[in-house]
Design an enzyme around this catalytic site. Structure first.
Site, PDB file in Angstrom:
ATOM      1  N   CYS A   1      -0.369   4.133   2.080  1.00 30.20           N
ATOM      2  CA  CYS A   1      -0.165   3.939   3.518  1.00 30.20           C
ATOM      3  C   CYS A   1       1.297   4.150   3.912  1.00 30.20           C
ATOM      4  O   CYS A   1       1.593   4.794   4.911  1.00 30.20           O
ATOM      5  CB  CYS A   1      -0.559   2.527   3.942  1.00 30.20           C
ATOM      6  SG  CYS A   1      -2.125   1.953   3.280  1.00 30.20           S
ATOM      7  N   ASP A   2       2.209   3.579   3.156  1.00 30.31           N
ATOM      8  CA  ASP A   2       3.597   3.468   3.612  1.00 30.31           C
ATOM      9  C   ASP A   2       4.609   4.271   2.793  1.00 30.31           C
ATOM     10  O   ASP A   2       5.791   4.317   3.153  1.00 30.31           O
ATOM     11  CB  ASP A   2       4.023   1.984   3.618  1.00 30.31           C
ATOM     12  CG  ASP A   2       3.171   1.171   4.583  1.00 30.31           C
ATOM     13  OD1 ASP A   2       2.756   1.726   5.611  1.00 30.31           O
ATOM     14  OD2 ASP A   2       2.901  -0.005   4.294  1.00 30.31           O
TER      15      ASP A   2
ATOM     16  N   CYS B   1       0.840  -1.206   0.000  1.00 26.55           N
ATOM     17  CA  CYS B   1       0.000   0.000   0.000  1.00 26.55           C
ATOM     18  C   CYS B   1       0.874   1.255   0.000  1.00 26.55           C
ATOM     19  O   CYS B   1       1.379   1.669   1.044  1.00 26.55           O
ATOM     20  CB  CYS B   1      -0.931  -0.019   1.213  1.00 26.55           C
ATOM     21  SG  CYS B   1      -1.985   1.438   1.340  1.00 26.55           S
TER      22      CYS B   1
HETATM   23  P1  FAD Z   1     -10.475  -5.387   6.707  1.00 29.83           P
HETATM   24  O1  FAD Z   1      -9.661  -4.480   7.535  1.00 29.83           O
HETATM   25  O2  FAD Z   1      -9.832  -6.160   5.624  1.00 29.83           O
HETATM   26  O3  FAD Z   1     -11.199  -6.407   7.703  1.00 29.83           O
HETATM   27  C1  FAD Z   1     -11.918  -7.493   7.212  1.00 29.83           C
HETATM   28  C2  FAD Z   1     -12.490  -8.237   8.393  1.00 29.83           C
HETATM   29  O4  FAD Z   1     -13.363  -9.254   7.928  1.00 29.83           O
HETATM   30  C3  FAD Z   1     -11.430  -8.940   9.262  1.00 29.83           C
HETATM   31  O5  FAD Z   1     -11.678  -8.632  10.601  1.00 29.83           O
HETATM   32  C4  FAD Z   1     -11.682 -10.420   9.025  1.00 29.83           C
HETATM   33  O6  FAD Z   1     -11.369 -11.210  10.152  1.00 29.83           O
HETATM   34  C5  FAD Z   1     -13.187 -10.395   8.752  1.00 29.83           C
HETATM   35  N1  FAD Z   1     -13.716 -11.548   8.037  1.00 29.83           N
HETATM   36  C6  FAD Z   1     -13.378 -12.004   6.797  1.00 29.83           C
HETATM   37  N2  FAD Z   1     -14.086 -13.111   6.510  1.00 29.83           N
HETATM   38  C7  FAD Z   1     -14.893 -13.349   7.607  1.00 29.83           C
HETATM   39  C8  FAD Z   1     -15.840 -14.357   7.932  1.00 29.83           C
HETATM   40  N3  FAD Z   1     -16.117 -15.351   7.095  1.00 29.83           N
HETATM   41  N4  FAD Z   1     -16.450 -14.292   9.137  1.00 29.83           N
HETATM   42  C9  FAD Z   1     -16.191 -13.272   9.986  1.00 29.83           C
HETATM   43  N5  FAD Z   1     -15.316 -12.294   9.723  1.00 29.83           N
HETATM   44  C10 FAD Z   1     -14.671 -12.355   8.555  1.00 29.83           C
HETATM   45  N6  FAD Z   1      -5.229   2.175   5.263  1.00 29.83           N
HETATM   46  C11 FAD Z   1      -5.098   3.434   5.704  1.00 29.83           C
HETATM   47  O7  FAD Z   1      -6.029   4.223   5.583  1.00 29.83           O
HETATM   48  N7  FAD Z   1      -3.958   3.857   6.310  1.00 29.83           N
HETATM   49  C12 FAD Z   1      -2.899   3.033   6.529  1.00 29.83           C
HETATM   50  O8  FAD Z   1      -1.860   3.456   7.073  1.00 29.83           O
HETATM   51  C13 FAD Z   1      -3.007   1.694   6.099  1.00 29.83           C
HETATM   52  N8  FAD Z   1      -2.005   0.824   6.297  1.00 29.83           N
HETATM   53  C14 FAD Z   1      -2.146  -0.468   5.895  1.00 29.83           C
HETATM   54  C15 FAD Z   1      -1.111  -1.363   6.151  1.00 29.83           C
HETATM   55  C16 FAD Z   1      -1.238  -2.686   5.779  1.00 29.83           C
HETATM   56  C17 FAD Z   1      -0.084  -3.640   6.071  1.00 29.83           C
HETATM   57  C18 FAD Z   1      -2.411  -3.135   5.121  1.00 29.83           C
HETATM   58  C19 FAD Z   1      -2.546  -4.587   4.698  1.00 29.83           C
HETATM   59  C20 FAD Z   1      -3.441  -2.246   4.843  1.00 29.83           C
HETATM   60  C21 FAD Z   1      -3.317  -0.911   5.232  1.00 29.83           C
HETATM   61  N9  FAD Z   1      -4.332   0.010   4.989  1.00 29.83           N
HETATM   62  C22 FAD Z   1      -4.223   1.289   5.446  1.00 29.83           C
HETATM   63  C23 FAD Z   1      -5.578  -0.378   4.304  1.00 29.83           C
HETATM   64  C24 FAD Z   1      -6.679  -0.603   5.345  1.00 29.83           C
HETATM   65  O9  FAD Z   1      -6.182  -1.461   6.343  1.00 29.83           O
HETATM   66  C25 FAD Z   1      -7.910  -1.207   4.681  1.00 29.83           C
HETATM   67  O10 FAD Z   1      -8.366  -0.348   3.660  1.00 29.83           O
HETATM   68  C26 FAD Z   1      -9.012  -1.391   5.712  1.00 29.83           C
HETATM   69  O11 FAD Z   1      -8.573  -2.188   6.785  1.00 29.83           O
HETATM   70  C27 FAD Z   1     -10.247  -2.040   5.093  1.00 29.83           C
HETATM   71  O12 FAD Z   1     -11.168  -2.201   6.119  1.00 29.83           O
HETATM   72  P2  FAD Z   1     -12.358  -3.238   6.031  1.00 29.83           P
HETATM   73  O13 FAD Z   1     -13.130  -3.044   7.287  1.00 29.83           O
HETATM   74  O14 FAD Z   1     -13.057  -3.132   4.747  1.00 29.83           O
HETATM   75  O15 FAD Z   1     -11.709  -4.684   6.006  1.00 29.83           O
END
Ligand code: FAD
Ligand code: NAP
Length: 318
Positions: free
Chosen positions: A140-141, A137
């Site tokens: 992000c980084d 990302c």
């Molecule tokens: P996610 O954070 O992907 O969460 C998905 C959730 O769904 C998880 O809790 C998982 O356990 C759950 N899940 C999946 N399948 C199931 C199931 N069958 N049953 C129950 N639960 C389930 N964004 C920023 O804005 N700033 C940053 O600095 C940044 N740094 C990042 C660093 C890294 C290393 C990564 C990988 C991403 C980063 N991002 C950052 C991006 C950001 O993390 C994502 O855009 C954000 O987390 C997406 O949120 P979300 O809630 O859609 O899903």
């Protein structure tokens, strides 16, 4: 199997989208149940400094931010289950979800917030330096590599965009692609090739991420020419893997409309899916922004739309 429980809102996923939906649903007195999944806290639980989530002047730690979100959701009445939804039936209402732990939840509405997972090259050295110079990302980084040398791996739109973005921060960007042609759109390719800070290295694959262990940091990449078989070393302080993402939609496959890459399709400007009462928020339906703040924003929308659906308020669209 346990006695079925009933909830007005079932939230699947514990990233920023899921927890924000939970805060809004709980404050609307809907007593939501949230299932965390295998990665409590979602993608931010595996990162360190987060510098772009609004509200914090100083950098914050990803796991800490997610603990705060969980606490906020629970404070207003969300029941958080450390469990995984293994099966869901969206064909009849109330919807029925079954968890790995044997719980059966009947839900009037569902907020799908299962996120997406970046694709990785699968090298042990890539995993070893993850978060210490290896990232998926740039938004992000990228800032951590101000005036340094970075590499981007991939040949699609994401790789091209990330390379151009990083060129605004880093001293030099090398884009490494395994073929002799990019699949990125022409307009992005023009931006890429016209940027004096970017060099494109075609027909090369990464064989190893090189680095030091004390302190843990990336120093370069060992590459191999696909056509000539020659091994090369590239100096780099950071490497951004941009070879695509996989949305976590296996659970609802065949029951909900997804696009050709597997992302859940939502109505424009809304989190509504093609199944009435099912809403999708965050990275599972967003292949453009993929940020914590946008995921949180759409989680808020999903809860508000679920609440309006439950109270019979007509919402525009499908
Ligand atoms: P996610 O954070 O992907 O969460 C998905 C959730 O769904 C998880 O809790 C998982 O356990 C759950 N899940 C999946 N399948 C199931 C199931 N069958 N049953 C129950 N639960 C389930 N964004 C920023 O804005 N700033 C940053 O600095 C940044 N740094 C990042 C660093 C890294 C290393 C990564 C990988 C991403 C980063 N991002 C950052 C991006 C950001 O993390 C994502 O855009 C954000 O987390 C997406 O949120 P979300 O809630 O859609 O899903
Ligand atoms: P993508 O289009 O699937 O491209 C992935 C790239 O990574 C390809 O060039 C592929 O190589 C390469 N790749 C895949 N696996 C690899 C491996 N193991 N080792 C080395 N290279 C590998 O993914 P994306 O760029 O993330 O884009 C995803 C979707 O989002 C696309 O539809 C894209 O158009 C869209 N998107 C749009 C925009 C925009 O419109 N501005 C921006 C970003 C993304 P090959 O070419 O050899 O297959």
């Amino acid at each position: 199997m346990a006695e079925p429980r009933h909830t007005r809102v079932l939230i699947i996923g514990s990233g920023p989208a899921g927890y924000t939906a939970a805060v809004y649903a709980a404050r609307a007195n809907l007593n939501p149940i949230l299932v965390q999944g295998l990665q409590p806290g979602g993608q931010l639980s595996i990162t360190t400094d987060v510098e772009n989530y609004p509200g914090f002047k100083e950098p914050i730690q990803g796991p800490w931010l997610m603990e705060q979100m969980q606490g906020q959701a629970e404070r207003y009445g969300t029941e958080v289950l450390f469990d995984v939804v293994t099966d869901i039936d969206l064909k009849a209402t109330p919807f029925t979800a079954v968890t790995d732990g044997g719980a059966v939840v009947k839900a009037d509405t569902v907020v799908l917030a299962t996120g997406a997972v970046a694709r990785w090259l699968g090298l042990p050295s890539e995993r070893h330096f993850m978060g210490a110079g290896v990232s998926a990302c740039a938004t992000c980084d990228g800032f951590f590599f101000k005036n340094r040398k970075v590499a981007v791996v991939g040949g699609g739109n994401t790789a091209a965009e990330e390379a151009v973005y990083l060129a605004g921060i880093a001293a030099k960007v090398t884009l490494i692609h395994r073929r002799d042609r990019l699949r990125a759109e022409d307009i992005l390719q023009r931006r890429l090739f016209s940027n004096p800070k970017i060099e494109v290295l075609f027909d090369h694959v990464v064989e190893e991420v090189l680095g030091d262990d004390d302190p843990k940091r990336v120093t370069g990449l060992r590459l191999r020419g696909v056509k000539d078989g020659v091994e090369r070393t590239l100096d780099a302080d950071g490497v951004f893997i941009a070879i695509g993402h996989d949305p976590a939609t296996e659970l609802v496959k065949g029951q909900i409309e997804t696009d050709d890459e597997g992302y859940v399709v939502t109505a424009p400007g809304s989190t509504r899916t093609n199944v009435a009462g099912v809403f999708a928020a965050g990275d599972v339906q967003d292949k453009t922004y993929r940020q914590a703040v946008t995921a949180a924003g759409s989680g808020c929308m999903a809860a508000l739309e679920a609440e309006r659906y439950l109270t019979g308020v007509q919402v525009r669209g499908w």
